[in-house]
Design an enzyme around this catalytic site. Structure first.
Site, PDB file in Angstrom:
ATOM      1  N   ASP A 105      32.846  46.952  31.184  1.00  0.00           N
ATOM      2  CA  ASP A 105      34.363  46.620  31.778  1.00  0.00           C
ATOM      3  C   ASP A 105      34.992  45.435  30.731  1.00  0.00           C
ATOM      4  O   ASP A 105      34.528  44.874  29.831  1.00  0.00           O
ATOM      5  CB  ASP A 105      34.313  46.090  33.263  1.00  0.00           C
ATOM      6  CG  ASP A 105      33.359  45.158  33.507  1.00  0.00           C
ATOM      7  OD1 ASP A 105      32.614  44.460  32.293  1.00  0.00           O
ATOM      8  OD2 ASP A 105      32.739  44.982  34.489  1.00  0.00           O
ATOM      9  N   ASN A 153      30.435  41.019  46.837  1.00  0.00           N
ATOM     10  CA  ASN A 153      30.963  41.871  47.483  1.00  0.00           C
ATOM     11  C   ASN A 153      30.306  43.409  47.272  1.00  0.00           C
ATOM     12  O   ASN A 153      30.794  44.292  47.896  1.00  0.00           O
ATOM     13  CB  ASN A 153      32.389  41.932  47.536  1.00  0.00           C
ATOM     14  CG  ASN A 153      32.898  42.306  46.162  1.00  0.00           C
ATOM     15  OD1 ASN A 153      32.199  42.844  45.289  1.00  0.00           O
ATOM     16  ND2 ASN A 153      34.166  42.303  45.695  1.00  0.00           N
ATOM     17  N   HIS A 206      30.195  44.771  44.184  1.00  0.00           N
ATOM     18  CA  HIS A 206      30.753  45.512  43.250  1.00  0.00           C
ATOM     19  C   HIS A 206      29.554  45.506  42.205  1.00  0.00           C
ATOM     20  O   HIS A 206      28.800  44.905  42.010  1.00  0.00           O
ATOM     21  CB  HIS A 206      32.190  45.030  42.719  1.00  0.00           C
ATOM     22  CG  HIS A 206      31.906  43.704  41.799  1.00  0.00           C
ATOM     23  ND1 HIS A 206      32.838  42.633  42.339  1.00  0.00           N
ATOM     24  CD2 HIS A 206      31.304  43.449  40.996  1.00  0.00           C
ATOM     25  CE1 HIS A 206      32.502  41.862  41.372  1.00  0.00           C
ATOM     26  NE2 HIS A 206      31.647  42.087  40.346  1.00  0.00           N
ATOM     27  N   GLU A 227      35.329  47.797  43.031  1.00  0.00           N
ATOM     28  CA  GLU A 227      35.357  46.968  44.100  1.00  0.00           C
ATOM     29  C   GLU A 227      35.017  47.810  45.367  1.00  0.00           C
ATOM     30  O   GLU A 227      35.180  49.080  45.222  1.00  0.00           O
ATOM     31  CB  GLU A 227      36.777  46.311  44.115  1.00  0.00           C
ATOM     32  CG  GLU A 227      36.945  45.410  43.206  1.00  0.00           C
ATOM     33  CD  GLU A 227      36.365  44.206  43.112  1.00  0.00           C
ATOM     34  OE1 GLU A 227      35.379  43.885  43.842  1.00  0.00           O
ATOM     35  OE2 GLU A 227      36.893  42.962  42.416  1.00  0.00           O
TER      36      GLU A 227
HETATM   37  C1  GLP Z   1      31.463  40.316  37.158  1.00  0.00           C
HETATM   38  C2  GLP Z   1      31.268  41.807  36.499  1.00  0.00           C
HETATM   39  C3  GLP Z   1      29.915  42.273  36.800  1.00  0.00           C
HETATM   40  C4  GLP Z   1      28.966  41.309  37.196  1.00  0.00           C
HETATM   41  C5  GLP Z   1      29.252  40.635  38.483  1.00  0.00           C
HETATM   42  C6  GLP Z   1      28.551  39.600  38.791  1.00  0.00           C
HETATM   43  O1  GLP Z   1      32.796  40.273  37.851  1.00  0.00           O
HETATM   44  N1  GLP Z   1      32.580  42.684  36.307  1.00  0.00           N
HETATM   45  O2  GLP Z   1      29.601  43.337  35.822  1.00  0.00           O
HETATM   46  O3  GLP Z   1      27.784  41.924  37.415  1.00  0.00           O
HETATM   47  O4  GLP Z   1      30.634  40.230  38.490  1.00  0.00           O
HETATM   48  O5  GLP Z   1      28.789  38.369  38.201  1.00  0.00           O
HETATM   49  P1  GLP Z   1      27.472  37.126  38.103  1.00  0.00           P
HETATM   50  O6  GLP Z   1      26.276  37.666  37.407  1.00  0.00           O
HETATM   51  O7  GLP Z   1      28.399  36.078  37.146  1.00  0.00           O
HETATM   52  O8  GLP Z   1      27.109  36.996  39.380  1.00  0.00           O
END
Ligand code: GLP
Length: 250
Positions: A72, A141, A143, A148
């Site tokens: 993304d 959440n 995702h 989402e």
């Molecule tokens: C982000 C990314 C995800 C990631 C998630 C968790 O927003 N788009 O690909 O897995 O949130 O992030 P973190 O590893 O900082 O908790």
């Protein structure tokens, strides 16, 4: 039976994920098969990338024949924006591991028409054959990528609105929450499920509920990571905290 590995610490879990990626790359090279890594951003995979960089520096790993596809990118952020995922990947992996720009793909967030860019990126990933191994994190959440809650389980790469809790969680990388983009281009859940194999790395108590729901609850679009139950080659790599709400039979 779900494939779950639980480690004493977040670093050990990340190291296990790094080993899985390294072994995948080495196996592809040995068998002269194409290697396409799907990559994630966020805080969780940082120690994975540190391990991979260390192995490249000590000549135990090379990415010469590896293509990468990120999940993304934020809409509105140019590839050279300090908070863009392009920049994150350059700083934390690409530059240090010798992964050249021509082999590393992310959606471009600063284009005039993000919907068209999403379609272009979907074709790029699909025409390549999908990642041979996808590294995933998970949002609190549930995702995956930026899919989402409520995202269709067969969704493809598209422009999405970020949930308020995602904006709040990711505001730690920005000076102020008002600077966090409200939209992103993300591979869809269906795109992610095209990967030949998937590693989900989750660490910390904040992820325990999302992990437990993804593994133990029925598949439901309200919890995007539950869609991973539809894939036959998913490995969950967790630390004790992230695994703390799993039933003991997992
Ligand atoms: C982000 C990314 C995800 C990631 C998630 C968790 O927003 N788009 O690909 O897995 O949130 O992030 P973190 O590893 O900082 O908790």
């Amino acid at each position: 039976m779900v494939d779950v590995s639980v480690h004493d610490s977040a670093d050990q879990a990340a190291h296990d994920a790094a080993i899985a990626i390294r072994d995948h790359v080495l196996t592809c090279v040995d068998h002269k098969q194409p290697c396409r890594l799907g990559l994630a951003t966020g805080g969780t995979p940082l120690p994975v990338y540190r391990d991979l960089v260390r192995w490249v520096r000590s000549d135990r790993l090379r990415f010469d024949d590896v293509t990468t596809f990120n999940l993304d990118e934020y809409v509105g952020l140019a590839p050279d924006h300090p908070q863009s995922y392009h920049e994150y990947m350059r700083q934390n992996l690409f530059d240090e591991a010798g992964i050249r720009g021509c082999n590393a793909f992310l959606p471009i967030g600063s284009v005039v028409d993000p919907n068209q860019e999403a379609r272009r990126y979907e074709s790029l990933v699909v025409d390549a054959g999908g990642p041979t191994m996808q590294l995933l994190g998970i949002g609190r959440n549930g995702h995956i990528g930026f899919n989402e809650p409520g995202s269709p389980l067969d969704s493809i790469t598209r422009v999405v609105d970020l949930a308020d809790d995602t904006i709040a969680a990711n505001s730690r990388y920005f000076q102020d929450i008002s600077e966090v983009p409200r939209q992103a281009i993300t591979m869809g859940i269906g795109t992610i499920l095209r990967s030949h194999s998937i590693i989900v790395l989750a660490t910390g108590l904040a992820k325990a509920d999302a992990v437990a729901r993804a593994i133990q609850d029925p598949v439901d679009a309200s919890h995007p990571a539950s869609a991973l139950q539809l894939h036959s080659r998913v490995r969950w790599i967790l630390d004790r905290e992230a695994a703390s709400l799993l039933h003991s039979d997992q």
